[in-house]
Design an enzyme around this catalytic site. Sequence first.
Site, PDB file in Angstrom:
ATOM      1  N   GLY A  45       0.834  -1.192   0.000  1.00  0.00           N
ATOM      2  CA  GLY A  45       0.000   0.000   0.000  1.00  0.00           C
ATOM      3  C   GLY A  45       0.867   1.240   0.000  1.00  0.00           C
ATOM      4  O   GLY A  45       1.984   1.228   0.536  1.00  0.00           O
ATOM      5  N   GLN A  50       3.155  10.058   0.841  1.00  0.00           N
ATOM      6  CA  GLN A  50       4.440   9.367   1.016  1.00  0.00           C
ATOM      7  C   GLN A  50       5.428   9.661  -0.112  1.00  0.00           C
ATOM      8  O   GLN A  50       6.625   9.433   0.036  1.00  0.00           O
ATOM      9  CB  GLN A  50       4.238   7.847   1.116  1.00  0.00           C
ATOM     10  CG  GLN A  50       3.575   7.422   2.409  1.00  0.00           C
ATOM     11  CD  GLN A  50       3.400   5.928   2.453  1.00  0.00           C
ATOM     12  OE1 GLN A  50       2.434   5.386   1.960  1.00  0.00           O
ATOM     13  NE2 GLN A  50       4.364   5.227   3.038  1.00  0.00           N
ATOM     14  N   CYS A  89       5.449  -0.022   7.200  1.00  0.00           N
ATOM     15  CA  CYS A  89       5.173   1.104   6.315  1.00  0.00           C
ATOM     16  C   CYS A  89       6.413   1.345   5.454  1.00  0.00           C
ATOM     17  O   CYS A  89       7.536   1.250   5.959  1.00  0.00           O
ATOM     18  CB  CYS A  89       4.864   2.345   7.150  1.00  0.00           C
ATOM     19  SG  CYS A  89       4.482   3.805   6.175  1.00  0.00           S
ATOM     20  N   LEU A  90       6.200   1.658   4.189  1.00  0.00           N
ATOM     21  CA  LEU A  90       7.341   1.904   3.295  1.00  0.00           C
ATOM     22  C   LEU A  90       8.114   3.155   3.702  1.00  0.00           C
ATOM     23  O   LEU A  90       9.236   3.361   3.256  1.00  0.00           O
ATOM     24  CB  LEU A  90       6.864   2.031   1.843  1.00  0.00           C
ATOM     25  CG  LEU A  90       6.369   0.730   1.205  1.00  0.00           C
ATOM     26  CD1 LEU A  90       5.874   0.990  -0.203  1.00  0.00           C
ATOM     27  CD2 LEU A  90       7.469  -0.320   1.197  1.00  0.00           C
ATOM     28  N   HIS A 131      -4.679   1.892   7.389  1.00  0.00           N
ATOM     29  CA  HIS A 131      -3.315   2.424   7.440  1.00  0.00           C
ATOM     30  C   HIS A 131      -3.134   3.535   6.402  1.00  0.00           C
ATOM     31  O   HIS A 131      -2.608   4.615   6.714  1.00  0.00           O
ATOM     32  CB  HIS A 131      -2.319   1.281   7.193  1.00  0.00           C
ATOM     33  CG  HIS A 131      -0.882   1.689   7.141  1.00  0.00           C
ATOM     34  ND1 HIS A 131       0.039   1.313   8.093  1.00  0.00           N
ATOM     35  CD2 HIS A 131      -0.198   2.458   6.254  1.00  0.00           C
ATOM     36  CE1 HIS A 131       1.224   1.829   7.792  1.00  0.00           C
ATOM     37  NE2 HIS A 131       1.110   2.532   6.674  1.00  0.00           N
ATOM     38  N   GLU A 132      -3.581   3.272   5.172  1.00  0.00           N
ATOM     39  CA  GLU A 132      -3.360   4.254   4.098  1.00  0.00           C
ATOM     40  C   GLU A 132      -4.272   5.474   4.258  1.00  0.00           C
ATOM     41  O   GLU A 132      -3.858   6.601   3.970  1.00  0.00           O
ATOM     42  CB  GLU A 132      -3.559   3.601   2.726  1.00  0.00           C
ATOM     43  CG  GLU A 132      -2.664   2.394   2.436  1.00  0.00           C
ATOM     44  CD  GLU A 132      -1.177   2.631   2.661  1.00  0.00           C
ATOM     45  OE1 GLU A 132      -0.726   3.795   2.589  1.00  0.00           O
ATOM     46  OE2 GLU A 132      -0.469   1.650   2.938  1.00  0.00           O
ATOM     47  N   HIS A 135      -2.754   7.890   6.541  1.00  0.00           N
ATOM     48  CA  HIS A 135      -1.713   8.722   5.919  1.00  0.00           C
ATOM     49  C   HIS A 135      -2.290  10.028   5.365  1.00  0.00           C
ATOM     50  O   HIS A 135      -1.630  11.078   5.393  1.00  0.00           O
ATOM     51  CB  HIS A 135      -1.038   7.970   4.764  1.00  0.00           C
ATOM     52  CG  HIS A 135       0.140   7.130   5.165  1.00  0.00           C
ATOM     53  ND1 HIS A 135       1.247   7.654   5.790  1.00  0.00           N
ATOM     54  CD2 HIS A 135       0.404   5.809   4.997  1.00  0.00           C
ATOM     55  CE1 HIS A 135       2.137   6.676   5.994  1.00  0.00           C
ATOM     56  NE2 HIS A 135       1.647   5.553   5.538  1.00  0.00           N
TER      57      HIS A 135
HETATM   58 NI    NI Z   1       2.400   3.653   5.516  1.00  0.00          NI
END
Ligand code: NI
Length: 152
Positions: A45, A50, A89-90, A131-132, A135
């Site tokens: 995701g 991000q 998380c990336l 989660h997304e 963000h």
């Molecule tokens: Ni994330």
Amino acid sequence: MIREILTFDSPLLREHSQEVKNFDGELWELLDDMYETMKKADGIGLAAPQIGVLKRVIVIDTGGKTGKIELVNPVITAMWGKQEEAEGCLSLLHKRGIVKRPMHVRAKAYDRFGKLRRYHVKELLARAFCHETDHLNGILYKDKVIEWVEDE
Ligand code: NI
């Protein structure tokens, strides 16, 4: 095009992202870049902030049969049940933490063409939706971690 993924120390990740108004080539390019960037980073995701774009745009692909999901201006309309699993998380590599999330999520979001779509997802996808979406509101999962776990 692969974009640079910002890390948790970037103040941009604490901003509130803006709604998309135009479902045009610029949006499609953003979505394509996000997907390419997410895949290259081996993620499931990615949210636009991000990569430094403060728009309410998300791509998700948990590798299941659902495949790629593109969410524009997503709104979670219901959630129930609970799950406690490790997530990452990336924007924070090599760390994972246990976060409590709903087991089921209902959401509505526009696709890249401006068509409203409705979703009912569960388990890992429900976790990814939460989660997304967080963000887009400047919320990071580390804010919600109950316990950090060793990265595999
Ligand atoms: Ni994330």
